[in-house]
Design a protein around this motif. Sequence first.
Motif, PDB file in Angstrom:
ATOM      1  N   ALA A   1       0.829  -1.201   0.000  1.00  0.00           N
ATOM      2  CA  ALA A   1       0.000   0.000   0.000  1.00  0.00           C
ATOM      3  C   ALA A   1       0.868   1.257   0.000  1.00  0.00           C
ATOM      4  O   ALA A   1       0.574   2.226  -0.714  1.00  0.00           O
ATOM      5  CB  ALA A   1      -0.927   0.000   1.214  1.00  0.00           C
ATOM      6  N   TYR A   2       1.952   1.255   0.798  1.00  0.00           N
ATOM      7  CA  TYR A   2       2.833   2.416   0.852  1.00  0.00           C
ATOM      8  C   TYR A   2       3.409   2.746  -0.516  1.00  0.00           C
ATOM      9  O   TYR A   2       3.574   3.912  -0.875  1.00  0.00           O
ATOM     10  CB  TYR A   2       3.976   2.173   1.848  1.00  0.00           C
ATOM     11  CG  TYR A   2       3.741   2.737   3.220  1.00  0.00           C
ATOM     12  CD1 TYR A   2       2.626   2.348   3.962  1.00  0.00           C
ATOM     13  CD2 TYR A   2       4.625   3.630   3.797  1.00  0.00           C
ATOM     14  CE1 TYR A   2       2.407   2.848   5.237  1.00  0.00           C
ATOM     15  CE2 TYR A   2       4.409   4.135   5.075  1.00  0.00           C
ATOM     16  CZ  TYR A   2       3.306   3.744   5.784  1.00  0.00           C
ATOM     17  OH  TYR A   2       3.087   4.247   7.043  1.00  0.00           O
ATOM     18  N   ARG A   3       3.733   1.728  -1.272  1.00  0.00           N
ATOM     19  CA  ARG A   3       4.271   1.993  -2.604  1.00  0.00           C
ATOM     20  C   ARG A   3       3.240   2.703  -3.471  1.00  0.00           C
ATOM     21  O   ARG A   3       3.575   3.596  -4.260  1.00  0.00           O
ATOM     22  CB  ARG A   3       4.744   0.698  -3.272  1.00  0.00           C
ATOM     23  CG  ARG A   3       5.388   0.918  -4.631  1.00  0.00           C
ATOM     24  CD  ARG A   3       6.121  -0.294  -5.129  1.00  0.00           C
ATOM     25  NE  ARG A   3       7.357  -0.522  -4.406  1.00  0.00           N
ATOM     26  CZ  ARG A   3       8.502   0.117  -4.671  1.00  0.00           C
ATOM     27  NH1 ARG A   3       8.540   1.042  -5.617  1.00  0.00           N
ATOM     28  NH2 ARG A   3       9.584  -0.150  -3.986  1.00  0.00           N
ATOM     29  N   SER A   4       1.977   2.333  -3.342  1.00  0.00           N
ATOM     30  CA  SER A   4       0.942   3.015  -4.123  1.00  0.00           C
ATOM     31  C   SER A   4       0.781   4.456  -3.661  1.00  0.00           C
ATOM     32  O   SER A   4       0.567   5.364  -4.469  1.00  0.00           O
ATOM     33  CB  SER A   4      -0.391   2.265  -4.044  1.00  0.00           C
ATOM     34  OG  SER A   4      -1.009   2.406  -2.775  1.00  0.00           O
ATOM     35  N   TYR A   5       0.898   4.716  -2.331  1.00  0.00           N
ATOM     36  CA  TYR A   5       0.816   6.090  -1.833  1.00  0.00           C
ATOM     37  C   TYR A   5       1.953   6.928  -2.432  1.00  0.00           C
ATOM     38  O   TYR A   5       1.747   8.052  -2.915  1.00  0.00           O
ATOM     39  CB  TYR A   5       0.956   6.142  -0.309  1.00  0.00           C
ATOM     40  CG  TYR A   5       0.015   5.269   0.488  1.00  0.00           C
ATOM     41  CD1 TYR A   5      -1.180   4.788  -0.036  1.00  0.00           C
ATOM     42  CD2 TYR A   5       0.340   4.926   1.796  1.00  0.00           C
ATOM     43  CE1 TYR A   5      -2.031   3.982   0.714  1.00  0.00           C
ATOM     44  CE2 TYR A   5      -0.511   4.130   2.563  1.00  0.00           C
ATOM     45  CZ  TYR A   5      -1.682   3.654   2.019  1.00  0.00           C
ATOM     46  OH  TYR A   5      -2.499   2.864   2.775  1.00  0.00           O
ATOM     47  N   TYR A   6       3.142   6.375  -2.365  1.00  0.00           N
ATOM     48  CA  TYR A   6       4.349   7.056  -2.853  1.00  0.00           C
ATOM     49  C   TYR A   6       4.224   7.378  -4.343  1.00  0.00           C
ATOM     50  O   TYR A   6       4.476   8.507  -4.778  1.00  0.00           O
ATOM     51  CB  TYR A   6       5.536   6.138  -2.590  1.00  0.00           C
ATOM     52  CG  TYR A   6       6.872   6.578  -3.148  1.00  0.00           C
ATOM     53  CD1 TYR A   6       7.725   7.365  -2.397  1.00  0.00           C
ATOM     54  CD2 TYR A   6       7.293   6.161  -4.406  1.00  0.00           C
ATOM     55  CE1 TYR A   6       8.972   7.740  -2.891  1.00  0.00           C
ATOM     56  CE2 TYR A   6       8.530   6.535  -4.910  1.00  0.00           C
ATOM     57  CZ  TYR A   6       9.362   7.326  -4.153  1.00  0.00           C
ATOM     58  OH  TYR A   6      10.580   7.699  -4.642  1.00  0.00           O
ATOM     59  N   ASP A   7       3.820   6.381  -5.126  1.00  0.00           N
ATOM     60  CA  ASP A   7       3.713   6.575  -6.578  1.00  0.00           C
ATOM     61  C   ASP A   7       2.655   7.610  -6.914  1.00  0.00           C
ATOM     62  O   ASP A   7       2.872   8.495  -7.764  1.00  0.00           O
ATOM     63  CB  ASP A   7       3.387   5.253  -7.271  1.00  0.00           C
ATOM     64  CG  ASP A   7       4.549   4.274  -7.260  1.00  0.00           C
ATOM     65  OD1 ASP A   7       5.699   4.716  -7.024  1.00  0.00           O
ATOM     66  OD2 ASP A   7       4.319   3.070  -7.467  1.00  0.00           O
TER      67      ASP A   7
ATOM     68  N   PRO B   1      -5.884   6.178 -10.382  1.00  0.00           N
ATOM     69  CA  PRO B   1      -5.740   5.248  -9.255  1.00  0.00           C
ATOM     70  C   PRO B   1      -4.453   4.429  -9.374  1.00  0.00           C
ATOM     71  O   PRO B   1      -4.104   3.944 -10.449  1.00  0.00           O
ATOM     72  CB  PRO B   1      -6.975   4.355  -9.385  1.00  0.00           C
ATOM     73  CG  PRO B   1      -7.311   4.378 -10.841  1.00  0.00           C
ATOM     74  CD  PRO B   1      -6.910   5.744 -11.338  1.00  0.00           C
ATOM     75  N   TYR B   2      -3.752   4.294  -8.266  1.00  0.00           N
ATOM     76  CA  TYR B   2      -2.552   3.458  -8.193  1.00  0.00           C
ATOM     77  C   TYR B   2      -2.904   2.254  -7.326  1.00  0.00           C
ATOM     78  O   TYR B   2      -3.077   2.370  -6.121  1.00  0.00           O
ATOM     79  CB  TYR B   2      -1.369   4.253  -7.646  1.00  0.00           C
ATOM     80  CG  TYR B   2      -0.812   5.207  -8.675  1.00  0.00           C
ATOM     81  CD1 TYR B   2       0.338   4.893  -9.399  1.00  0.00           C
ATOM     82  CD2 TYR B   2      -1.475   6.396  -8.967  1.00  0.00           C
ATOM     83  CE1 TYR B   2       0.822   5.751 -10.371  1.00  0.00           C
ATOM     84  CE2 TYR B   2      -0.999   7.262  -9.949  1.00  0.00           C
ATOM     85  CZ  TYR B   2       0.153   6.923 -10.645  1.00  0.00           C
ATOM     86  OH  TYR B   2       0.623   7.773 -11.620  1.00  0.00           O
ATOM     87  N   ARG B   3      -3.028   1.105  -7.970  1.00  0.00           N
ATOM     88  CA  ARG B   3      -3.524  -0.087  -7.296  1.00  0.00           C
ATOM     89  C   ARG B   3      -2.387  -0.920  -6.719  1.00  0.00           C
ATOM     90  O   ARG B   3      -1.276  -0.912  -7.228  1.00  0.00           O
ATOM     91  CB  ARG B   3      -4.350  -0.925  -8.270  1.00  0.00           C
ATOM     92  CG  ARG B   3      -5.600  -0.197  -8.765  1.00  0.00           C
ATOM     93  CD  ARG B   3      -6.430  -1.044  -9.722  1.00  0.00           C
ATOM     94  NE  ARG B   3      -7.687  -0.400 -10.040  1.00  0.00           N
ATOM     95  CZ  ARG B   3      -7.835   0.514 -11.001  1.00  0.00           C
ATOM     96  NH1 ARG B   3      -6.796   0.861 -11.726  1.00  0.00           N
ATOM     97  NH2 ARG B   3      -9.017   1.066 -11.222  1.00  0.00           N
ATOM     98  N   TRP B   4      -2.710  -1.657  -5.655  1.00  0.00           N
ATOM     99  CA  TRP B   4      -1.740  -2.551  -5.039  1.00  0.00           C
ATOM    100  C   TRP B   4      -2.398  -3.874  -4.690  1.00  0.00           C
ATOM    101  O   TRP B   4      -3.605  -3.938  -4.449  1.00  0.00           O
ATOM    102  CB  TRP B   4      -1.134  -1.927  -3.782  1.00  0.00           C
ATOM    103  CG  TRP B   4      -2.111  -1.695  -2.659  1.00  0.00           C
ATOM    104  CD1 TRP B   4      -2.871  -0.577  -2.440  1.00  0.00           C
ATOM    105  CD2 TRP B   4      -2.435  -2.606  -1.597  1.00  0.00           C
ATOM    106  NE1 TRP B   4      -3.646  -0.727  -1.325  1.00  0.00           N
ATOM    107  CE2 TRP B   4      -3.395  -1.967  -0.776  1.00  0.00           C
ATOM    108  CE3 TRP B   4      -2.007  -3.879  -1.250  1.00  0.00           C
ATOM    109  CZ2 TRP B   4      -3.942  -2.559   0.360  1.00  0.00           C
ATOM    110  CZ3 TRP B   4      -2.540  -4.487  -0.120  1.00  0.00           C
ATOM    111  CH2 TRP B   4      -3.491  -3.839   0.665  1.00  0.00           C
TER     112      TRP B   4
END
Length: 248
Positions: free
Chosen positions: A173-179, A189-192
């Motif tokens: 999830a953090y990677r999607s927030y960062y991206d 939307p950045y999905r994880w």
Amino acid sequence: MPGVMMGQRPGAGPAAGARNALPGLPYGARWSRGDRVPQQYRQGQYAVPDWRARNLTAPPRGYQWMCYDVGSCVLVSIATGVVRETRYRDDRDDLWRRRYSRTWTYDDDIYYRECRDRPDPAGVLLGGLIGGLLGQAAGGEHRAGPTIAGVIIGSAVGAALTRDMDCEDRGYAYRSYYDALNAGRPGMPYRWTNPHSGHGGSFSVRSYYTDPNGFSCATYLNEETFANRRRTNGHACRQPDGAWVFID
């Protein structure tokens, strides 16, 4: 300008209590509006094209931002080197604290505090995705290039945002927030997905805005596709060090 002390104009005497020399500049050097930055400090390595990432305004035609540390920058005339505007880190730190009460570090981040000794399949810690860790991952060097210093989610906000996630879920999830926060693409939307648990979700920036003190901020939407399928709205802003802090 060589010999110009912080808070003083060229030709003035030594300043008392000079603080924090800027990397690559004489100890305590600091320019003010109307000063002329010497040519050696207007070279390409100091010029920054990523002015948005540094909470800076768009440079007018004929001007460019020169930065000597994260948050310590001057807007100068390309032709003459005369300073039009300054943004020094200590000034920005003070403005940030007055508006948001404090400055956050990776020690405040709930993922770092609770999951740093667990497996990191999403590469959050190794990749420096948590604010404050990028300098360590990059060898502690100061660079004038793109400044993407990660995200910081404090305990209270993080507990609410990730309450149904285990440490592996949080990493993805953090990677999607960062991206999403660094992409500059509102509405995307950045999905994880965690391949081990099957849990997943998406994170998107709804809009970017500038707060009254000139800091870059974003409204966001966080959605989970498991458990109670929660939807969470909130705000994040960039500290003077470049890290995105989840305010609520």
